[in-house]
Every structure is written in C-alpha cells, then in structure tokens.
Design an enzyme around this catalytic site. Structure first.
Site, PDB file in Angstrom:
ATOM      1  N   LYS A  43       0.860  -1.184   0.000  1.00  0.00           N
ATOM      2  CA  LYS A  43       0.000   0.000   0.000  1.00  0.00           C
ATOM      3  C   LYS A  43       0.894   1.231   0.000  1.00  0.00           C
ATOM      4  O   LYS A  43       1.767   1.372   0.849  1.00  0.00           O
ATOM      5  CB  LYS A  43      -0.910   0.007   1.231  1.00  0.00           C
ATOM      6  CG  LYS A  43      -1.926   1.148   1.200  1.00  0.00           C
ATOM      7  CD  LYS A  43      -2.829   1.126   2.414  1.00  0.00           C
ATOM      8  CE  LYS A  43      -3.917   2.174   2.258  1.00  0.00           C
ATOM      9  NZ  LYS A  43      -3.403   3.536   2.017  1.00  0.00           N
ATOM     10  N   ASP A  45       1.657   5.478  -0.084  1.00  0.00           N
ATOM     11  CA  ASP A  45       1.187   6.677   0.613  1.00  0.00           C
ATOM     12  C   ASP A  45       1.292   7.855  -0.347  1.00  0.00           C
ATOM     13  O   ASP A  45       2.272   8.592  -0.345  1.00  0.00           O
ATOM     14  CB  ASP A  45       2.065   6.889   1.856  1.00  0.00           C
ATOM     15  CG  ASP A  45       1.471   7.910   2.806  1.00  0.00           C
ATOM     16  OD1 ASP A  45       0.344   8.363   2.554  1.00  0.00           O
ATOM     17  OD2 ASP A  45       2.140   8.256   3.790  1.00  0.00           O
ATOM     18  N   GLU A 177       3.624   1.572   4.265  1.00  0.00           N
ATOM     19  CA  GLU A 177       2.307   2.084   4.626  1.00  0.00           C
ATOM     20  C   GLU A 177       1.340   0.981   5.061  1.00  0.00           C
ATOM     21  O   GLU A 177       0.537   1.160   5.967  1.00  0.00           O
ATOM     22  CB  GLU A 177       1.750   2.839   3.404  1.00  0.00           C
ATOM     23  CG  GLU A 177       0.281   3.174   3.431  1.00  0.00           C
ATOM     24  CD  GLU A 177      -0.042   4.342   4.344  1.00  0.00           C
ATOM     25  OE1 GLU A 177      -1.213   4.692   4.444  1.00  0.00           O
ATOM     26  OE2 GLU A 177       0.887   4.888   4.961  1.00  0.00           O
TER      27      GLU A 177
END
Length: 306
Positions: A43, A45, A177
C-alpha cells in the site's frame, strides 16, 4: 506443412474510449486475508490517480475525476512512453524513499516545486488499445500492464502470492504504509467492495478541519471533525506534524473561512478560531476513543484531490 503459431486472443471487449471511470476502492479490514485466492500488494502513501492515454495525449485524473495533468506534468511525461495506442491505468503518484517507503507529506512538499521526484506506481489496467479490460481477471490485467510499461519510468506494483499476515508483518517492520489484498481472478468493480481489502500499519483517516488554535499568536494545531450524515462530530485536536511552512500555509488557507460559531452539531468546551468546514486533512493516529476522537494524531497534509 509449416506449423502456424496461433495468434493470442485479445483481452477484453471492443469498446470506444470512455471518460473518467469510477475507481475500485479497498475496504478496511482488521486482519489481512490468506489463501490461494488472494494476492497482496504494497500500500503506497500518495495520490490515487487514473491515467488516460489516447490520441497521443496523456491526461491524469484524481480519484474524484479532477484533471490534474498540469500538476503531475512529470508523471504525464513518463506515461507518454507507455507502449500502447490507448490505455487507462489505475495507480498512485508517490515520492519513493531510498528504502522503498513513501510519505504523503513528502509528496505534498514536492508538489510545491518542480516535482522532479514524483513517480507513477501502476497497479491495474482498465482499457487497452480499443478494448475494455474491466471484465478480464486481475492477474491477466496485471500481466498486460507490466508488458506495456516496461522500459518506461512508470513503476509496476508487484503482487506477492505469499501468506497475507506474513506480508503485513514484514511491510510494517520495514516501515511501509501497509498492504492491499486483492482476489486474484476478480474483475474490476468501481466503488468499494470486498475484492480489494486494505490494512494499514498506522491508522489513517481523512477528516474535516473545523477550526484552528493559536497560542499567543503562534500556531497551535487544528480541530477535527468527522461527518455523520449532515452533522459534524468532534474528532479531536492535532498539534503534531506541522513545520513553519505548513503551518503558515494552513493559516493562509483557513483565515478566509473564519466563522463566528462552531461548525459542530454539538458544541465542545474548547476555545478555537472556527472555520467553514471546507478543507480536508489526512491524519495518522494510533487509536480512536469510544466517542471517535483520534489519539496521538499526526497531520500528514491537506487532501485536495478529494
């Protein structure tokens, strides 16, 4: 008779080039799923974007469909080198650190300048060369995506077919993240569904700015609100994550919005300078109280793409 190699069947269905497509959104979960039907991605950011390549021109849209091509000029230039006559790519604009991590606040600072460090990390392909790929299985879409961006400065978001919880533990350990888990053979479905799931290492939320505080004329943070229907509910105060530049910029943006009364549905016992609830802030925090107030919050930046 010479053997004739069969031409591979084109993916997807023939379709005219569409306008902006509502993106697929990941649902938040408490535990990362495991099992063969799931693949896992890092994931990032950054800013979620949709890149449109058509008629030898590139356009970049935010997740709400705003045209930010000029703001993301470097990414548009990078995407121009993709090997396709037409394409729609789903991805994230980030500023990668040397250790592979990304930081939204660093991205915001970078966008105030010439934005030479920003890159597009591509993770899905919705349309390619006159064909709609949204009904094609995810792993096939990703294979086609990797092929057309190879050789360009667009980065590919790799998928990992390992135990989800192991992936999440490692991601958090190295300062990433979080993790996005996706059903390996799923179609691309707009909106929030259960084919894409996300788990962040630190909790994050986009909250409304209801006011700000000054201490002897000096910046002392912002008051937050969470929308509940048409009402604004107090969500806490954040006074960490600001430097001189970001505090001055926030004050400049908020002062024209000043109002006399609190915007909350239920008054709070705090003295503040209250504002019209127009601006959104990205907040990182450790936990939430039973009333929904964020604990140990940290300001990451304004969300102007929403």
């Amino acid at each position: 008779m010479a053997f004739q190699r069969k031409k591979p069947e084109a993916l997807g269905a023939k379709a005219p080039f569409p306008g902006f497509l509502e993106p697929a959104l990941a649902a938040s979960i408490d535990r990362v799923p495991s099992g063969e039907r799931w693949i896992h991605e890092i994931k990032f950011d950054g800013y979620r974007v949709q890149v449109h390549l058509a008629n030898e021109a590139v356009k970049i849209f935010t997740r709400r469909g705003h045209d930010w091509t000029r703001r993301f000029k470097k990414v548009a230039d990078d995407a121009w080198h993709i090997k396709a006559s037409s394409a729609i790519i789903d991805g994230e604009v980030v500023v990668p650190a040397a250790d592979g991590s990304t930081d939204f606040s660093v991205l915001q600072n970078e966008l105030k300048g010439t934005s030479t460090k920003i890159v597009l990390v591509a993770f899905d392909l919705l349309y390619l060369n006159g064909r709609d790929l949204r009904k094609v299985r995810l792993f096939q879409r990703k294979a086609a995506l990797k092929k057309i961006i190879t050789g360009s400065d667009v980065q590919f978001s790799e998928s990992f077919e390992i135990d989800g919880r192991e992936m999440f533990t490692h991601a958090c350990k190295v300062g990433l993240e979080g993790v996005v888990s996706k059903v390996r053979d799923s179609v691309y479905a707009s909106g929030r569904g259960n084919n894409w799931l996300k788990k962040t290492c630190d909790q994050r939320e986009t909250l409304t700015i209801a006011g700000f505080a000054l201490d002897d004329g000096k910046w002392d943070g912002i008051y937050l609100a969470r929308r509940r229907g048409d009402d604004l509910i107090y969500a806490g105060k954040v006074d960490h994550g600001f430097d001189k530049t970001s505090a001055a910029e926030l004050r400049r943006r908020l002062e024209p919005l000043v109002r006399k009364t609190q915007p909350y549905a239920k008054r709070i016992a705090h003295k503040g300078i209250w504002v019209e609830p127009k601006l959104l802030a990205e907040i990182e925090y450790r936990a939430k109280s039973a009333e929904g107030k964020v604990r140990h919050p940290f300001f990451k930046g304004l969300r102007e793409d929403l």
